[in-house]
Design a protein around this motif. Structure first.
Motif, PDB file in Angstrom:
ATOM      1  N   PHE A 156       0.852  -1.191   0.000  1.00 13.85           N
ATOM      2  CA  PHE A 156       0.000   0.000   0.000  1.00 13.85           C
ATOM      3  C   PHE A 156       0.891   1.245   0.000  1.00 13.85           C
ATOM      4  O   PHE A 156       1.765   1.376   0.858  1.00 13.85           O
ATOM      5  N   ILE A 157       0.659   2.132  -0.973  1.00 15.31           N
ATOM      6  CA  ILE A 157       1.369   3.403  -0.982  1.00 15.31           C
ATOM      7  C   ILE A 157       0.550   4.392  -0.158  1.00 15.31           C
ATOM      8  O   ILE A 157      -0.514   4.855  -0.576  1.00 15.31           O
ATOM      9  N   LEU A 206       3.668  -1.163   3.846  1.00 15.25           N
ATOM     10  CA  LEU A 206       2.952   0.116   3.964  1.00 15.25           C
ATOM     11  C   LEU A 206       3.994   1.229   3.907  1.00 15.25           C
ATOM     12  O   LEU A 206       4.783   1.397   4.840  1.00 15.25           O
ATOM     13  N   TYR A 207       3.994   2.005   2.796  1.00 16.89           N
ATOM     14  CA  TYR A 207       5.109   2.909   2.542  1.00 16.89           C
ATOM     15  C   TYR A 207       4.688   4.348   2.217  1.00 16.89           C
ATOM     16  O   TYR A 207       3.713   4.566   1.489  1.00 16.89           O
ATOM     17  N   HIS A 208       5.447   5.285   2.760  1.00 21.75           N
ATOM     18  CA  HIS A 208       5.353   6.689   2.366  1.00 21.75           C
ATOM     19  C   HIS A 208       6.349   6.888   1.231  1.00 21.75           C
ATOM     20  O   HIS A 208       7.544   6.613   1.400  1.00 21.75           O
ATOM     21  N   GLY A 264      13.660   3.512  -4.094  1.00 20.60           N
ATOM     22  CA  GLY A 264      13.471   3.202  -2.681  1.00 20.60           C
ATOM     23  C   GLY A 264      12.322   2.243  -2.447  1.00 20.60           C
ATOM     24  O   GLY A 264      12.452   1.270  -1.694  1.00 20.60           O
ATOM     25  N   LEU A 265      11.196   2.491  -3.097  1.00 20.63           N
ATOM     26  CA  LEU A 265      10.025   1.634  -2.901  1.00 20.63           C
ATOM     27  C   LEU A 265      10.296   0.193  -3.328  1.00 20.63           C
ATOM     28  O   LEU A 265       9.926  -0.753  -2.624  1.00 20.63           O
ATOM     29  N   LEU A 283       6.690   2.453   6.872  1.00 25.75           N
ATOM     30  CA  LEU A 283       8.060   2.846   6.568  1.00 25.75           C
ATOM     31  C   LEU A 283       8.120   3.949   5.512  1.00 25.75           C
ATOM     32  O   LEU A 283       7.271   4.026   4.629  1.00 25.75           O
ATOM     33  N   ASN A 284       9.153   4.769   5.605  1.00 25.08           N
ATOM     34  CA  ASN A 284       9.476   5.714   4.556  1.00 25.08           C
ATOM     35  C   ASN A 284      10.058   4.952   3.362  1.00 25.08           C
ATOM     36  O   ASN A 284      10.523   3.814   3.507  1.00 25.08           O
TER      37      ASN A 284
END
Length: 222
Positions: free
Chosen positions: A125-126, A171-173, A196-197, A213-214
């Motif tokens: 999930f972004i 789950l990422y920013h 990064g993602l 997480l970032n």
């Protein structure tokens, strides 16, 4: 691997599709057919998806049939410009919830059999730092913040509920990215974001599942 990416016609989604299409089979969903034009140069399968319409979600699941999905990336999202309290609009608020949090939940529900048909079983999930309660020191953007906070809750619950099935939830920013949504003043480009993602997705395992997480791997406050 078979990878499904929502909102893949522009911005981060398009860059993710371009990255994975070089290595894997990609199913890229778009809401607006015009956005699908950017995917024409990539070796991907383009499918229509409107996250505000449950029937559209069910139609996509029917189209995919029993196609195994190793990785689902919920990237599609919407941001309404409501920086101040007097700009809050009931329709925009409901629309944000539908697209940013309820839609991904219902899509996960519909495609769970496809995810379980592979050993990889990754669900991503972004999200956004703007969904963080602990990081909110500036206020505003009510519908976007609320919808991303709801998405965080959805993803965390899925990480708990699906752990027994071997499904890993990321789950990422993505950072503040130079896209139509992020604007030209954003701090990073889509290439840096996706680098990064994809690194985070590659390392996603049971130990990382359910963590916020970032894009660079830094843990974020809920």
């Amino acid at each position: 691997m078979n990878i499904l990416i929502t909102g893949a016609g522009r911005g981060i989604g398009l860059e993710l599709a371009a990255f994975y299409a070089k290595r894997h089979q990609v199913i890229a969903t778009v809401r607006n057919p015009r956005h699908g034009e950017a995917l024409g140069a990539l070796r991907v399968q383009v499918q229509h998806l409107e996250l505000t319409q449950h029937q559209s979600i069910l139609d996509l699941a029917k189209t995919l049939g029993d196609t195994p999905l190793d990785l689902i990336i919920h990237n599609a999202g919407v941001l309404h410009a409501e920086s101040d309290l007097d700009e809050v609009d009931a329709f925009n608020f409901a629309h944000s919830i539908q697209v940013n949090s309820l839609g991904p939940l219902l899509l996960t529900q519909a495609l769970l059999p496809n995810l379980l048909a592979t050993p990889t079983r990754k669900l991503v999930f972004i999200s956004s730092m703007m969904g963080s309660m602990g990081d909110n020191g500036s206020g505003g953007y009510y519908s976007y913040r609320a919808s991303k906070a709801a998405l965080n809750a959805v993803a965390k619950s899925l990480a708990v509920d699906l752990a027994g099935d071997g499904i890993k939830v990321g789950l990422y920013h993505p950072g503040w990215v130079q896209t139509d949504m992020g604007g030209p003043r954003a701090l990073i480009d889509t290439q840096s974001c996706v680098a990064g993602l994809t690194a985070r997705i590659q390392e996603l395992d049971a130990a990382h599942s359910g963590r916020f997480l970032n894009y660079d791997g830094k843990p974020l406050p809920w």
